[in-house]
Scaffold this active site. Structure first.
Site, short mmCIF file in Angstrom:
data_model
loop_
_atom_site.label_atom_id
_atom_site.label_comp_id
_atom_site.label_asym_id
_atom_site.label_seq_id
_atom_site.Cartn_x
_atom_site.Cartn_y
_atom_site.Cartn_z
N TRP A 4 7.10 0.04 3.83
CA TRP A 4 7.56 0.73 2.63
C TRP A 4 8.94 1.35 2.84
CZ3 TRP A 4 8.80 5.76 1.02
CH2 TRP A 4 8.66 6.76 2.00
N HIS A 63 13.24 12.03 3.46
CA HIS A 63 12.61 13.28 3.86
C HIS A 63 12.38 14.24 2.70
CE1 HIS A 63 10.43 15.49 6.70
NE2 HIS A 63 10.92 16.56 6.12
N SER A 78 -1.81 27.31 -5.01
CA SER A 78 -1.46 28.71 -5.29
C SER A 78 -2.02 29.18 -6.62
CB SER A 78 0.06 28.87 -5.29
OG SER A 78 0.60 28.34 -4.12
N THR A 114 6.71 27.07 5.84
CA THR A 114 5.40 26.46 5.59
C THR A 114 4.31 27.39 6.12
OG1 THR A 114 6.49 24.36 5.98
CG2 THR A 114 4.12 24.31 5.75
N ARG A 119 1.86 0.98 14.99
CA ARG A 119 1.47 0.83 13.59
C ARG A 119 1.93 -0.53 13.08
NH1 ARG A 119 5.84 4.65 10.45
NH2 ARG A 119 4.77 3.83 8.64
N ASP A 131 6.11 22.17 -26.37
CA ASP A 131 6.08 20.82 -25.80
C ASP A 131 7.15 20.77 -24.73
OD1 ASP A 131 6.03 17.97 -25.36
OD2 ASP A 131 5.11 17.78 -27.33
N SER A 157 12.77 6.47 -14.04
CA SER A 157 11.65 7.20 -14.63
C SER A 157 11.50 8.59 -14.00
CB SER A 157 10.37 6.39 -14.45
OG SER A 157 9.25 7.21 -14.58
N SER A 158 11.56 8.65 -12.66
CA SER A 158 11.39 9.96 -12.00
C SER A 158 12.52 10.90 -12.35
CB SER A 158 11.38 9.83 -10.48
OG SER A 158 10.50 8.88 -10.07
N HIS A 207 0.84 -1.20 0.00
CA HIS A 207 0.00 0.00 0.00
C HIS A 207 0.88 1.25 0.00
CE1 HIS A 207 -2.99 2.98 1.22
NE2 HIS A 207 -2.25 3.27 2.27
N TYR A 228 8.60 16.04 0.53
CA TYR A 228 8.34 17.34 -0.09
C TYR A 228 8.15 17.21 -1.58
CZ TYR A 228 9.36 19.02 4.48
OH TYR A 228 9.32 19.21 5.82
N GLU A 261 11.86 13.33 -0.15
CA GLU A 261 10.78 12.66 -0.88
C GLU A 261 9.39 13.15 -0.44
OE1 GLU A 261 10.40 10.68 -3.35
OE2 GLU A 261 8.40 9.84 -3.03
N LYS A 281 3.58 30.11 3.73
CA LYS A 281 2.70 29.70 2.63
C LYS A 281 1.24 29.68 3.08
CE LYS A 281 4.13 27.15 -0.59
NZ LYS A 281 4.98 27.64 -1.66
N HIS A 292 15.11 13.12 12.02
CA HIS A 292 13.95 13.22 12.91
C HIS A 292 13.01 12.02 12.74
CE1 HIS A 292 11.76 15.78 9.65
NE2 HIS A 292 11.52 14.51 9.46
N HIS A 293 13.27 11.18 11.72
CA HIS A 293 12.52 9.93 11.60
C HIS A 293 13.11 8.86 12.50
CE1 HIS A 293 10.23 11.22 8.00
NE2 HIS A 293 11.29 11.97 7.80
#
Lengths: 186, 517
Positions: free
Chosen positions: B132, B244, B259, B319, B441, B96, B160-161, B67, B248, B246, B322, B293-294
């Site tokens: 994951w 991390h 926006s 943040t 979890r 293009d 690809s990314s 998932h 963002y 990732e 924004k 921090h993870h």
């Protein structure tokens, strides 16, 4: 802007960006030694250093630091493994010796590798080992038992706030890995 | 130029048109969204009550793992690339993308990557079951045989990314219409350029991490194996150095979408355009120095905990800039509440809730309580579902007339919004409470005391799943039988794609660059 100029610009920028990609891929691998160097310099992560040479000129008999020894075996390791001294009090600067007991009760010869870890992490910088079974791999024949010595001293520079530390050994079965490497070398 | 292109399957296989590729990305991510969603339904069905009801614990772990992987790499990221493909050329006045053939390739890698990944579900030993985040040694020493398919899949989607990101950067730097200076670009373009830079910086590190896993598993290295002198904690450092930024990567394009949409429906210029750009850039820069921090509970020294705690809290500043800018844009605006605007406002509110729980988690001393509990699950689902996915949903409603020339049914859109809004909160809000009470979890069974909260969350999740099927229905209905849209269905909309192009946008646009003043 002509089409040719745009194409050239695109090519240049793509190459530069691919350079960044390649650089970051290598940086990912560079993190491995960087991480080790960083941990060694700062002493975080509880990794002890390699073999030390005893050169304390002064033993601080005013202070006592207690040290606890822990021994664990990992999955797939049939040995018995335990420290013969659980806890001891030592003076910083003095050379001490403890022994660990290991027995291979299985019917196969097994090679073991123990990996040390110190808690709290910053104490690793002040725990020096002049002799340790963890510096080498041990081979125990089927049924063999040994007492393994470990000599250490605690640096007299150890900060005031560390009065207790724990030295833990995790013992891994590396027989397959060693044999595979030996096979590959042949 | 006429709308000349091959027809049938060849059109889609060989296309180099940014609109075709954008559509394929969006449909691909939509399919992945439902596959990942189906896995979430399995998880929530199992957690509906304590005890083991439907699935084996090992299969449950495969579900949580897949998932996460499918939603992160298959649904959210490709949907953002799809939006980028459709919108960036039109918004900067380019004909293009700069590298159209690479664009085709970077899309067509994805179906193969995810076929590999999903095929592992049917293999002996089952799919990856280590979460994951694939922490070593769960994924190295103890990983199922299918882990190698997972590794190859991650490599492919990473390639690809990276190609997609390079394409975006080259397009934006080299293909802007004359007069479209950097500080005139729409914010969606800005957020995507910054996202693209994050992608080319961190996807290679992820590739390195899975390569190390592969060599640890098969080639006798010991990067993460303590027995050979490696360190499993180092895996976490390398993973989160990617992980991390990732997060963002997944949210910044949604910031860009909000926006665009909020000013259009508040009929005011975006408040603080330049500060939005700088805030986005600072979030991206800060994302590189907060990864640990993870991992507050791995046994870091005090200095490390303090550094990562303070650096993480710093992110709340840009943040906050924004969020306040969005609110200030709405302030005293002539607001109307069409579906895109509803989703955009919900995005601002609910993302902020997710941001607040993020600040709570950033505090190292309390994180020891929250770590690996459902509080973390609540936090990242609040920033991902009502954040990234509501952002994408808002974008789909907003630009659907531009893409298809048809208008969705406003009433159905509103039903979809309120249905999702209630369901998403019913699903994820109770998780805050079960998490604070200590529910861990990634477990298939749990203590009786968490039963009520889990039942609520499961009911919410089923409703949320249905609401997304309703979304699919609305999109298909719009494409097949929607009312014809005016050229400018939103009177407050600005930007080249609305001002200079009809609805639907022709197959080829801006063959001669538009004038930007």
């Amino acid at each position: 802007m002509s089409e040719q100029v745009t194409n050239d610009n695109n090519k240049k920028l793509v190459l530069r960006l691919l350079g960044v990609v390649g650089g970051m891929f290598l940086f990912g691998f560079a993190l491995v030694p960087l991480y080790d160097v960083f941990c060694e310099v700062t002493g975080i992560n509880g990794k002890t250093r390699g073999k030390a040479i005893y050169q304390q000129s002064m033993v601080n008999t005013e202070r006592e630091v207690s040290i606890t020894f822990i021994a664990n075996i990992s999955n797939g390791m049939p040995w018995e493994f335990k420290p013969l001294t659980r806890t001891m009090k030592v003076h910083p600067g003095e050379l001490n010796e403890v022994r660990f007991y290991a027995k291979n009760p299985s019917r196969k010869d097994i090679i073991g590798q123990s990996v040390p870890s110190v808690s709290p992490g910053e104490a690793a910088l002040y725990l020096n080992k002049t002799e340790c079974f963890c510096f080498d791999q041990q081979t125990l024949l089927a049924g063999q038992e040994v007492e393994m010595p470990m000599k250490f001293y605690i640096d007299s520079e150890i900060p005031e706030n560390i009065n207790h530390l724990t030295l833990s050994y995790q013992l891994f079965n590396v027989t397959d890995a060693v044999e595979a490497a030996a096979g590959a070398a042949k | 130029m006429a709308d000349h292109h091959p027809t049938g399957i060849k059109r889609w296989l060989f296309t180099t048109n940014h609109k075709d590729i954008g559509s394929m990305y969006l449909w691909f991510s939509f399919i992945m969204f439902f596959i990942g969603g189906a896995m979430a339904m399995v998880i929530r069905a199992e957690l509906y009550q304590p005890g083991l009801q439907f699935v084996e614990p090992n299969f449950f772990n495969q579900m949580t793992t897949m998932h996460g992987l499918i939603m992160v790499f298959g649904a959210v990221m490709p949907s953002m690339v799809g939006l980028a493909n459709w919108l960036i050329p039109m918004q900067i006045g380019a004909p293009d993308m700069a590298l159209p053939r690479m664009n085709n390739w970077s899309f067509w890698i994805l179906p193969f990557a995810f076929t590999l990944l999903l095929s592992s579900l049917f293999m002996e030993g089952g799919a990856p079951n280590f979460g994951w985040t694939f922490y070593a040694p769960l994924s190295t020493t103890y990983g199922p045989p299918s882990t190698d398919f997972f590794i190859l899949g991650v490599h492919m989607m990473g390639i690809s990314s990276i190609m997609g990101a390079i394409n975006v950067i080259v397009t934006v730097f080299n293909m802007r219409a004359p007069g479209m200076t950097l500080m005139k670009m729409p914010l969606f373009v800005w957020t995507w350029v910054i996202t693209a830079f994050l992608l080319i910086m961190v996807m290679p590190v992820l590739a390195g991490a899975v390569t190390m896993m592969l060599t640890d598993r098969h080639f006798g290295t010991s990067f993460f194996d303590a027995a050979g002198g490696g360190d499993p904690v180092m895996f976490q450092h390398i993973f989160w150095f990617f992980g991390h930024p990732e997060v963002y990567i997944m949210i910044l394009p949604a910031f860009g979408v909000a926006s665009e949409i909020i000013p259009a429906f508040a009929r005011k210029k975006l408040f603080g355009y330049a500060s939005m750009v700088y805030a986005t850039a600072s979030i991206a820069l800060l994302s590189f120095i907060v990864w640990a921090h993870h991992m507050f509970t791995v046994g870091m020294p005090l200095a490390g905990e303090l550094f990562f705690m303070i650096a993480t809290m710093l992110i709340a500043v840009p943040t906050g800039v924004k969020v306040f800018n969005w609110v200030a844009t709405m302030w005293k605006g002539s607001m109307t509440f069409e579906t895109p605007m509803l989703f955009a406002i919900a995005f601002v509110i609910l993302f902020t809730i997710g941001g607040f729980s993020g600040v709570m988690l950033a505090m190292a001393p309390v994180d020891f309580q929250y770590h690996d509990t459902y509080f973390v699950v609540a936090h990242f689902h609040y920033v991902l579902f009502p954040g990234a996915i509501f952002g994408t949903t808002a974008a789909v409603y907003y630009w659907l007339p531009k893409w298809t020339g048809k208008m969705y049914n406003e009433k159905m859109g509103k039903i979809h919004f309120w249905w999702s809004m209630i369901a998403v909160n019913l699903t994820f809000f109770p998780m805050h409470f079960s998490g604070l009470a200590g529910m861990p979890r990634r477990i298939p069974d749990y203590n009786m005391m968490f039963a009520d909260f889990n039942q609520l969350a499961s009911i919410g999740a089923f409703a949320l799943g249905l609401s997304q099927l309703f979304f699919l229905f609305i999109v298909i209905k719009t494409i097949r039988s929607g009312k014809k849209s005016e050229d400018k269905p939103w009177d407050g909309a600005t930007g080249l794609e609305w001002d200079k192009l009809p609805c639907p946008a022709p197959y080829h646009t801006f063959d001669t660059p538009p004038k930007v003043d």
